[in-house]
Design a protein around this motif. Structure first.
Motif, short mmCIF file in Angstrom:
data_model
loop_
_atom_site.label_atom_id
_atom_site.label_comp_id
_atom_site.label_asym_id
_atom_site.label_seq_id
_atom_site.Cartn_x
_atom_site.Cartn_y
_atom_site.Cartn_z
N LYS A 1 45.03 113.37 103.28
CA LYS A 1 44.01 113.91 104.26
C LYS A 1 44.31 113.05 105.67
O LYS A 1 44.60 112.09 105.64
N ILE A 2 44.28 113.88 106.57
CA ILE A 2 44.30 113.30 107.93
C ILE A 2 43.02 113.34 108.83
O ILE A 2 42.65 114.45 108.91
N GLY A 3 42.87 112.26 109.29
CA GLY A 3 41.40 112.05 110.26
C GLY A 3 41.73 112.55 111.36
O GLY A 3 42.93 112.53 112.03
N PRO A 4 40.74 112.68 112.27
CA PRO A 4 40.92 113.24 113.57
C PRO A 4 41.57 112.31 114.55
O PRO A 4 42.29 112.71 115.38
N GLN A 5 41.45 110.94 114.44
CA GLN A 5 41.92 109.88 115.24
C GLN A 5 43.58 109.51 115.01
O GLN A 5 44.02 109.03 115.72
N ALA A 6 44.05 110.30 113.95
CA ALA A 6 45.43 110.16 113.33
C ALA A 6 46.38 111.12 114.31
O ALA A 6 47.35 110.75 114.35
N TYR A 7 45.74 112.15 115.04
CA TYR A 7 46.49 113.19 115.79
C TYR A 7 46.79 112.52 117.34
O TYR A 7 45.95 111.66 117.68
N GLY A 8 47.71 113.07 117.87
CA GLY A 8 47.80 112.67 119.25
C GLY A 8 47.34 114.03 120.18
O GLY A 8 46.64 114.79 119.76
N THR A 9 48.17 114.32 121.19
CA THR A 9 48.01 115.40 122.09
C THR A 9 48.75 116.51 121.70
O THR A 9 50.02 116.41 121.40
N LEU A 10 48.21 117.92 121.52
CA LEU A 10 48.75 119.00 121.35
C LEU A 10 48.48 119.85 122.36
O LEU A 10 47.36 120.39 122.48
N LEU A 11 49.53 120.48 123.10
CA LEU A 11 49.08 121.62 124.09
C LEU A 11 50.08 122.59 123.97
O LEU A 11 51.51 122.69 123.64
N VAL A 12 49.51 124.18 124.04
CA VAL A 12 50.25 125.20 124.00
C VAL A 12 49.99 125.84 125.39
O VAL A 12 49.10 126.22 125.65
N PRO B 1 60.78 106.93 123.62
CA PRO B 1 59.77 105.77 124.19
C PRO B 1 58.46 106.42 124.56
O PRO B 1 57.41 105.55 124.36
N GLY B 2 58.30 107.50 124.67
CA GLY B 2 56.88 108.07 124.87
C GLY B 2 56.43 108.78 123.83
O GLY B 2 55.36 109.42 124.06
N MET B 3 57.16 108.84 122.90
CA MET B 3 56.91 109.62 121.58
C MET B 3 56.19 111.15 121.79
O MET B 3 55.16 111.40 121.49
N ALA B 4 57.02 111.73 122.72
CA ALA B 4 56.64 113.02 123.06
C ALA B 4 57.59 114.04 123.08
O ALA B 4 59.07 113.53 123.06
N MET B 5 57.30 115.26 123.13
CA MET B 5 58.51 116.38 122.95
C MET B 5 57.92 117.62 123.64
O MET B 5 56.71 117.96 123.71
N MET B 6 58.74 118.68 124.08
CA MET B 6 58.57 119.92 124.34
C MET B 6 59.39 120.94 123.73
O MET B 6 60.68 120.58 123.57
N LEU B 7 59.00 121.87 123.27
CA LEU B 7 59.62 123.24 122.66
C LEU B 7 59.28 124.31 123.12
O LEU B 7 58.12 124.75 122.99
N ARG B 8 60.30 124.99 123.90
CA ARG B 8 59.85 126.31 124.37
C ARG B 8 60.35 127.34 123.61
O ARG B 8 61.78 127.41 123.37
N LEU B 9 59.92 128.42 123.05
CA LEU B 9 60.34 129.44 122.48
C LEU B 9 59.89 130.78 123.04
O LEU B 9 58.57 131.13 122.84
N SER B 10 60.63 131.55 123.77
CA SER B 10 60.14 132.86 124.43
C SER B 10 59.25 132.39 125.30
O SER B 10 59.09 131.80 126.08
N ASP B 11 57.78 133.21 125.09
CA ASP B 11 56.76 132.86 125.89
C ASP B 11 55.62 132.07 125.57
O ASP B 11 54.64 131.85 126.08
N VAL B 12 56.16 131.04 124.72
CA VAL B 12 55.51 130.03 124.21
C VAL B 12 55.97 128.84 124.27
O VAL B 12 57.22 128.46 123.98
N VAL B 13 55.32 127.69 124.86
CA VAL B 13 55.76 126.33 124.99
C VAL B 13 54.94 125.49 124.53
O VAL B 13 53.67 125.53 124.75
N PHE B 14 55.47 124.58 123.48
CA PHE B 14 54.55 123.50 122.74
C PHE B 14 54.89 122.28 123.58
O PHE B 14 55.93 121.86 123.85
N PHE B 15 53.84 121.48 123.47
CA PHE B 15 53.95 120.00 124.12
C PHE B 15 53.11 118.98 123.27
O PHE B 15 52.16 119.51 122.75
N ALA B 16 53.90 118.12 122.75
CA ALA B 16 53.15 117.07 121.90
C ALA B 16 53.28 115.68 122.21
O ALA B 16 54.48 115.51 122.67
N VAL B 17 52.44 114.79 121.99
CA VAL B 17 52.49 113.20 122.27
C VAL B 17 51.86 112.91 120.88
O VAL B 17 50.97 113.12 120.65
#
Length: 332
Positions: A167-178, A197-213
């Motif tokens: 089970k994953i508690g709410p504080q275990a997550y980081g930032t997720l933006l679409v 070093p920033g533990m972050a990524m971006m994935l762009r697929l057609s008209d959707v772009v995901f950002f996560a920290v």
């Protein structure tokens, strides 16, 4: 096979980071049937015509997407296909509206976050195979030596929760933006960028772009929330890169971040992953030159293709942190 709900850091480092065990169930090579798991999911490679395309790693090593794989047992590979690749390929294929609808449910949001975690984790596990300097005449370590594997351990716990049932508690997550992305540009409809070093990524697929920290407890979203809300959509490819770099850079400035813990019940054996702040982070102090250098680096091959009339001046201003493609250059 018995499932291992909790993997100590020492075994993660020995068997997954330094070994060739399955990165999900941790089975040893030869103990079960193995195959290879694509770092960038195979359906993305096929949908966006990347079979003959390459990715450039830190130090300049060039790898074809079809060969960009990590060790994985067949059972876990099949499980990831059922849990993530098949359902999310359909959702993403239906566009930004379908993705946002999927994100409105807690299960959908967790599924996307876990899927992005897997991609980020695989990317840096793959770094074990490549040298920082590909020139073998030069003494060089592996790219993976640049990664903070203590931070990556938490991500590993999250990424394999679909297997362990944790089970994953709410504080275990980081930032997720679409956000909505522009399509049909000269840069194509696929892009991937990350910054360990920033533990972050971006994935762009057609008209959707995901950002996560992945290790900020959502703090980056709170710092940049007003700026993101004011940013017009769709984002152009260069804007996607800039926002991803900005999120990664802001995360490196945090003086406090959650302490992540995995608790396993002695009675049921059930694992719970959560985090807690020892104190609220202080407001980050933005240094334009530091951000500019990172942004310039992460623009990579995109930069020479942008038709600036005064290229030298603009590139100098980008490196100095004085140029932005977003709505405003003020991150505060």
């Amino acid at each position: 096979m018995n499932r291992i709900p909790f993997l100590p850091v020492s075994e993660f480092l020995r068997d997954v980071v330094d070994g060739e065990h399955c990165f999900i169930c941790c089975a040893a090579p030869g103990s079960v049937t193995f195959n290879k798991e694509h770092v960038i999911p195979d359906w993305i490679v096929r949908r966006y015509g990347l079979e003959r395309e390459t990715i450039e790693l830190a130090g300049g090593t060039i790898v074809g997407y079809t060969k960009y794989k990590v060790p994985c047992c067949k059972a876990c590979n099949d499980s990831m296909e059922r849990n993530f690749e098949t359902p999310l390929s359909r959702v993403i294929g239906n566009g930004i509206g379908a993705v946002r609808e999927h994100m409105r449910t807690s299960d959908g949001r967790q599924q996307i976050y876990s899927w992005l975690s897997l991609i980020f984790l695989k990317t840096h596990l793959k770094d074990r195979e490549y040298r920082i300097d590909p020139d073998r005449r030069v003494e060089s370590g592996q790219i993976s030596e640049l990664t903070d594997w203590g931070e990556m351990y938490h991500l590993h716990c999250l990424a394999r929760a679909f297997y362990t049932g944790a089970k994953i508690g709410p504080q275990a997550y980081g930032t997720l933006l679409v956000m909505k992305a522009e399509t049909g540009s000269m840069f194509g409809d696929f892009d991937y960028m990350d910054y360990a070093p920033g533990m972050a990524m971006m994935l762009r697929l057609s008209d959707v772009v995901f950002f996560a920290v992945f290790n900020d407890g959502g703090f980056v979203a709170s710092v940049l929330g007003h700026r993101i809300a004011q940013q017009p959509e769709p984002l152009r490819p260069v804007q996607c890169r800039e926002l991803a770099v900005l999120m990664a850079y802001m995360n490196t400035l945090l003086d406090r971040r959650p302490e992540f813990v995995t608790h396993v019940s002695a009675d049921s054996g059930e694992a719970t992953i959560d985090g807690r702040f020892g104190g609220f982070p202080s407001p980050p102090v933005f240094v334009p030159q530091d951000f500019g250098r990172l942004f310039y680096e992460k623009l990579g091959t995109m930069l020479p293709r942008i038709p600036f009339p005064n290229r030298e001046e603009v590139e100098a201003r980008i490196r100095a942190g004085e140029w932005s493609f977003l709505l405003t250059s003020d991150p505060s």
